[in-house]
Design a protein around this motif. Sequence first.
Motif, PDB file in Angstrom:
ATOM      1  N   LEU A 358       0.858  -1.207  -0.049  1.00 51.45           N
ATOM      2  CA  LEU A 358      -0.180   0.169   0.031  1.00 51.45           C
ATOM      3  C   LEU A 358       0.918   1.238   0.061  1.00 51.45           C
ATOM      4  CD1 LEU A 358      -3.004   0.882   0.191  1.00 51.45           C
ATOM      5  CD2 LEU A 358      -2.517   1.134   2.736  1.00 51.45           C
ATOM      6  N   PRO A 359       0.626   2.199  -0.810  1.00 47.93           N
ATOM      7  CA  PRO A 359       1.620   3.334  -1.021  1.00 47.93           C
ATOM      8  C   PRO A 359       1.606   4.101   0.327  1.00 47.93           C
ATOM      9  CG  PRO A 359       0.043   3.105  -2.794  1.00 47.93           C
ATOM     10  CD  PRO A 359      -0.341   2.202  -2.039  1.00 47.93           C
ATOM     11  N   PRO A 360       2.806   4.951   0.457  1.00 47.18           N
ATOM     12  CA  PRO A 360       2.811   5.870   1.742  1.00 47.18           C
ATOM     13  C   PRO A 360       2.006   6.980   1.622  1.00 47.18           C
ATOM     14  CG  PRO A 360       4.856   6.236   0.013  1.00 47.18           C
ATOM     15  CD  PRO A 360       3.838   5.181  -0.442  1.00 47.18           C
ATOM     16  N   ASP A 361       1.916   7.441   3.159  1.00 44.27           N
ATOM     17  CA  ASP A 361       0.860   8.778   3.238  1.00 44.27           C
ATOM     18  C   ASP A 361       0.769   9.587   1.965  1.00 44.27           C
ATOM     19  OD1 ASP A 361       0.725   7.131   5.530  1.00 44.27           O
ATOM     20  OD2 ASP A 361       1.402   8.783   6.777  1.00 44.27           O
ATOM     21  N   MET A 362       2.063   9.974   1.645  1.00 42.13           N
ATOM     22  CA  MET A 362       2.205  11.358   0.799  1.00 42.13           C
ATOM     23  C   MET A 362       1.509  10.800  -0.564  1.00 42.13           C
ATOM     24  SD  MET A 362       2.869  13.431   2.823  1.00 42.13           S
ATOM     25  CE  MET A 362       3.092  14.898   1.534  1.00 42.13           C
ATOM     26  N   TYR A 363       1.650   9.763  -1.101  1.00 42.68           N
ATOM     27  CA  TYR A 363       1.050   9.280  -2.454  1.00 42.68           C
ATOM     28  C   TYR A 363      -0.624   9.894  -2.450  1.00 42.68           C
ATOM     29  CZ  TYR A 363      -1.167   6.463  -6.171  1.00 42.68           C
ATOM     30  OH  TYR A 363      -1.934   6.129  -7.235  1.00 42.68           O
ATOM     31  N   TYR A 364      -1.107   9.940  -1.413  1.00 37.43           N
ATOM     32  CA  TYR A 364      -2.408  10.419  -1.255  1.00 37.43           C
ATOM     33  C   TYR A 364      -2.788  11.715  -0.896  1.00 37.43           C
ATOM     34  CZ  TYR A 364      -3.369   5.485  -0.764  1.00 37.43           C
ATOM     35  OH  TYR A 364      -3.096   3.869  -1.130  1.00 37.43           O
ATOM     36  N   ARG A 365      -1.799  12.686  -1.105  1.00 34.41           N
ATOM     37  CA  ARG A 365      -1.885  14.040  -0.786  1.00 34.41           C
ATOM     38  C   ARG A 365      -2.768  14.738  -2.070  1.00 34.41           C
ATOM     39  NH1 ARG A 365       3.689  17.196  -0.599  1.00 34.41           N
ATOM     40  NH2 ARG A 365       3.726  16.446  -2.573  1.00 34.41           N
ATOM     41  N   ASP A 366      -2.426  14.377  -3.172  1.00 34.60           N
ATOM     42  CA  ASP A 366      -3.305  14.946  -4.471  1.00 34.60           C
ATOM     43  C   ASP A 366      -4.310  14.197  -4.709  1.00 34.60           C
ATOM     44  OD1 ASP A 366      -1.290  17.050  -4.503  1.00 34.60           O
ATOM     45  OD2 ASP A 366      -0.132  15.737  -5.668  1.00 34.60           O
ATOM     46  N   ASP A 368      -6.543  12.528  -2.737  1.00 36.48           N
ATOM     47  CA  ASP A 368      -7.526  12.644  -1.809  1.00 36.48           C
ATOM     48  C   ASP A 368      -7.370  13.817  -1.078  1.00 36.48           C
ATOM     49  OD1 ASP A 368      -9.276  12.135   0.763  1.00 36.48           O
ATOM     50  OD2 ASP A 368      -9.381   9.881   0.056  1.00 36.48           O
ATOM     51  N   GLY A 369      -8.352  14.560  -0.787  1.00 32.68           N
ATOM     52  CA  GLY A 369      -8.567  15.907  -0.209  1.00 32.68           C
ATOM     53  C   GLY A 369      -8.172  15.910   1.583  1.00 32.68           C
ATOM     54  N   ARG A 370      -8.419  14.707   1.984  1.00 34.05           N
ATOM     55  CA  ARG A 370      -8.119  14.460   3.475  1.00 34.05           C
ATOM     56  C   ARG A 370      -6.613  14.451   3.651  1.00 34.05           C
ATOM     57  NH1 ARG A 370     -12.661   9.918   3.516  1.00 34.05           N
ATOM     58  NH2 ARG A 370     -11.342   9.212   1.847  1.00 34.05           N
ATOM     59  N   ASP A 371      -6.359  14.558   5.224  1.00 34.83           N
ATOM     60  CA  ASP A 371      -5.056  14.227   5.496  1.00 34.83           C
ATOM     61  C   ASP A 371      -4.444  13.093   4.954  1.00 34.83           C
ATOM     62  OD1 ASP A 371      -2.735  14.745   7.500  1.00 34.83           O
ATOM     63  OD2 ASP A 371      -3.534  12.767   8.043  1.00 34.83           O
ATOM     64  N   PRO A 372      -3.340  13.014   4.190  1.00 32.44           N
ATOM     65  CA  PRO A 372      -2.774  11.639   3.779  1.00 32.44           C
ATOM     66  C   PRO A 372      -2.579  10.675   4.404  1.00 32.44           C
ATOM     67  CG  PRO A 372      -1.155  13.829   3.303  1.00 32.44           C
ATOM     68  CD  PRO A 372      -2.285  14.149   4.163  1.00 32.44           C
ATOM     69  N   ALA A 373      -2.325  10.700   5.632  1.00 25.83           N
ATOM     70  CA  ALA A 373      -2.210   9.613   6.947  1.00 25.83           C
ATOM     71  C   ALA A 373      -3.585   8.937   7.035  1.00 25.83           C
ATOM     72  CB  ALA A 373      -1.580  10.168   8.212  1.00 25.83           C
ATOM     73  N   GLU A 374      -4.713   9.686   7.163  1.00 27.58           N
ATOM     74  CA  GLU A 374      -6.096   9.350   7.112  1.00 27.58           C
ATOM     75  C   GLU A 374      -6.486   8.949   6.077  1.00 27.58           C
ATOM     76  OE1 GLU A 374     -10.579  11.104   7.688  1.00 27.58           O
ATOM     77  OE2 GLU A 374      -8.768  12.495   8.001  1.00 27.58           O
ATOM     78  N   ALA A 375      -6.150   9.411   4.880  1.00 29.56           N
ATOM     79  CA  ALA A 375      -6.489   8.622   3.433  1.00 29.56           C
ATOM     80  C   ALA A 375      -5.942   7.279   3.370  1.00 29.56           C
ATOM     81  CB  ALA A 375      -6.171   9.641   2.327  1.00 29.56           C
ATOM     82  N   ARG A 376      -4.651   7.461   3.726  1.00 29.68           N
ATOM     83  CA  ARG A 376      -4.057   5.792   3.820  1.00 29.68           C
ATOM     84  C   ARG A 376      -4.713   4.966   4.648  1.00 29.68           C
ATOM     85  NH1 ARG A 376      -0.435   2.305   5.404  1.00 29.68           N
ATOM     86  NH2 ARG A 376       0.983   1.185   3.975  1.00 29.68           N
ATOM     87  N   ALA A 377      -4.988   5.336   5.777  1.00 29.22           N
ATOM     88  CA  ALA A 377      -5.542   4.650   7.020  1.00 29.22           C
ATOM     89  C   ALA A 377      -6.941   4.138   6.201  1.00 29.22           C
ATOM     90  CB  ALA A 377      -5.546   5.319   8.078  1.00 29.22           C
ATOM     91  N   LYS A 378      -7.844   4.958   5.602  1.00 31.05           N
ATOM     92  CA  LYS A 378      -8.955   4.393   5.202  1.00 31.05           C
ATOM     93  C   LYS A 378      -8.908   3.131   4.232  1.00 31.05           C
ATOM     94  CE  LYS A 378     -12.448   7.272   6.685  1.00 31.05           C
ATOM     95  NZ  LYS A 378     -13.777   6.768   7.115  1.00 31.05           N
ATOM     96  N   ARG A 379      -7.854   3.288   3.404  1.00 25.89           N
ATOM     97  CA  ARG A 379      -7.539   2.392   2.275  1.00 25.89           C
ATOM     98  C   ARG A 379      -7.218   1.021   2.958  1.00 25.89           C
ATOM     99  NH1 ARG A 379      -7.806   7.006   0.635  1.00 25.89           N
ATOM    100  NH2 ARG A 379      -8.513   7.406  -1.440  1.00 25.89           N
ATOM    101  N   VAL A 412      -7.973  -0.940  -4.785  1.00 23.02           N
ATOM    102  CA  VAL A 412      -8.223  -0.126  -3.695  1.00 23.02           C
ATOM    103  C   VAL A 412      -7.071   0.944  -3.278  1.00 23.02           C
ATOM    104  CG1 VAL A 412      -8.389  -0.337  -1.006  1.00 23.02           C
ATOM    105  CG2 VAL A 412      -9.480  -2.016  -2.565  1.00 23.02           C
ATOM    106  N   CYS A 413      -5.919   0.339  -3.678  1.00 29.07           N
ATOM    107  CA  CYS A 413      -4.770   1.447  -3.332  1.00 29.07           C
ATOM    108  C   CYS A 413      -4.658   2.828  -4.084  1.00 29.07           C
ATOM    109  CB  CYS A 413      -3.688   0.747  -3.873  1.00 29.07           C
ATOM    110  SG  CYS A 413      -2.792  -0.644  -2.624  1.00 29.07           S
ATOM    111  N   HIS A 414      -5.415   2.621  -5.295  1.00 24.40           N
ATOM    112  CA  HIS A 414      -5.468   3.736  -6.298  1.00 24.40           C
ATOM    113  C   HIS A 414      -6.984   4.766  -6.403  1.00 24.40           C
ATOM    114  CE1 HIS A 414      -1.316   3.309  -7.652  1.00 24.40           C
ATOM    115  NE2 HIS A 414      -1.451   1.888  -7.660  1.00 24.40           N
ATOM    116  N   MET A 415      -7.768   4.120  -5.391  1.00 25.01           N
ATOM    117  CA  MET A 415      -9.137   4.911  -5.467  1.00 25.01           C
ATOM    118  C   MET A 415      -8.676   6.315  -5.144  1.00 25.01           C
ATOM    119  SD  MET A 415     -11.497   2.369  -3.466  1.00 25.01           S
ATOM    120  CE  MET A 415     -12.167   0.883  -4.362  1.00 25.01           C
ATOM    121  N   ASP A 416      -9.490   7.211  -5.503  1.00 23.61           N
ATOM    122  CA  ASP A 416      -9.384   8.685  -5.137  1.00 23.61           C
ATOM    123  C   ASP A 416     -10.540   8.978  -4.281  1.00 23.61           C
ATOM    124  OD1 ASP A 416     -11.599   9.068  -6.668  1.00 23.61           O
ATOM    125  OD2 ASP A 416     -10.881   9.846  -8.408  1.00 23.61           O
ATOM    126  N   GLU A 417     -10.529  10.344  -3.912  1.00 25.83           N
ATOM    127  CA  GLU A 417     -11.687  10.198  -2.729  1.00 25.83           C
ATOM    128  C   GLU A 417     -12.940  10.234  -3.054  1.00 25.83           C
ATOM    129  OE1 GLU A 417     -12.658  14.364   0.359  1.00 25.83           O
ATOM    130  OE2 GLU A 417     -11.387  14.697  -1.492  1.00 25.83           O
TER     131      GLU A 417
END
Length: 521
Positions: A358-366, A368-379, A412-417
């Motif tokens: 599963l990609p690291p937190d920062m992958y989800y910065r762009d 997903d609009g949420r906090d990257p750590a939270e976005a990763r935790a959701k996935r 799942v890894c590459h789902m956007d928000e």
Amino acid sequence: ERRREGEWVGMAARGSAGESAAVGELLQAAQACLVAIRKDELYAAEHPAFKQLVGSIEILRQHQMEELPRDASLRQNALRGLKGWVRKFEGAGALDGLEVRSAGERGYGLYATDAIKKEEVYLSLPYSCMATETVARRVASLATMAAELELVNRTPTLLLSLFLLHVRSHPEHRWRTYVDSLPPTFDTALYFTLVELRLLQESASFVRASRCIANAALQYGALYQYFRTKGKKGAQDPPFPLPDFTWAAFVWALSAVLSRQNELPRALAGGDAPEGGAASRELALIPLWDMCNHCPGPITTFFNLKQRTIESYAMQDFAPGDQVFMSYGQRDGEEFLIYQGFHLPDNPNDRVRLRFILPPDMYYRDLDGRDPAEARAKRAEFLRSIGLPESAEFAVSATGEWEPRCIMFLRVCHMDEGDMERAVREGVDVSKMVSLRNEVAVHQHLLDTVEKRIGRYSCSLEEEGRLLQTVDMTGGVTRTAAIFRLRHREKSIITQVRATLLSDLGDLKKRQQKRKKKKKK
């Protein structure tokens, strides 16, 4: 005196400070190896954790008593008497037309002494002659170990390995003929030399070999510490003379089980048995039957629950003097090499296993609009809800087909928000395409992973082919030749998979461009 039976104290007294320290270092190195594997960091024999593991094993062996070579005549006598030994068990049948003989590079094998017709039963063995988990638990000391040590209780391969060591230490044991018929050494990854492991690091299979060695080291260390503790407490009746519990002895027993184990339905034992799941099956070693060498084809051994036997049917006609083969099932080249030490050319079941994380937190910065750590935790939470981990090895077949679980994982890894919210709200089925954007990202991830694997190769497919030709021409050690064949086969598969992914990804991107143009209009 060191070999006297019934003395836990012998183990407590034997362990010098140096040996105990070596076991402690072995445990630390094994744990470090497994952590590096999970992070996809261990892919070469020069990795510090792997070098520490190999070094720890060597230091441990220096502290321990070297095993004396077994008399070759011991095994030959056991093999000659094996059929007669099996016949003593009630229900043994269809043995007369077979004999055990040398099979050259394959060691020993079963040969027909009479003509055997295709689909004829040539071997029928009763449940009572099989070395099962149930048989092992009847040994009081092993039953006690299983009750006190969860590792033994939940690891059937370990339980059967300890049973083999128990039998080997008792000359009059009922199963001694079978144990004496086993090879003195094996070709599992636990016996690979450092040179062979360095050759194997050119393949993704190096990871599995490393894991096999690291897991064995963890198991040995845990058992060693258990025996030492029991010895200090003055416990009695160990399963075997504990000074003999060396790394070499453990590797022999574990390799015997790993290379010969089979699952049986517990219903074969008769009486009430659980239905479905792991509890309905048990691991077993099957004497004589396990002397049969492999040939690709359909499975021709079946369980006869009424007679409480296993019955093997001939996969083809065998004339007197022919070696009788059976199929070991749909195993790939990696499994054959790691657990049996050989490789089949052009095996249709061949696969290449690659690790996905599963990609690291920062992958989800762009993404997903949420906090990257939270976005990763959701996935990560969604992956758990569909039975998938955050990091796993998935396989691609020789025909370029990826495991369905791999595609689900990447979707799942590459789902956007928006994808993620819809998945949680509506329970999206990730076995189907989530969106075109998502599918492009999935295929890009697959391609990046494949190219990462290719980037770790030190030579091309063409160079590998020339190396293989040289190995085939010079003969060489069977295990070494098998490693070169596996390497070449893997690179052939990976090269084809990369070409397929490039084509598929190009098509997906064209569809994406068309859709964008349509939206603009």
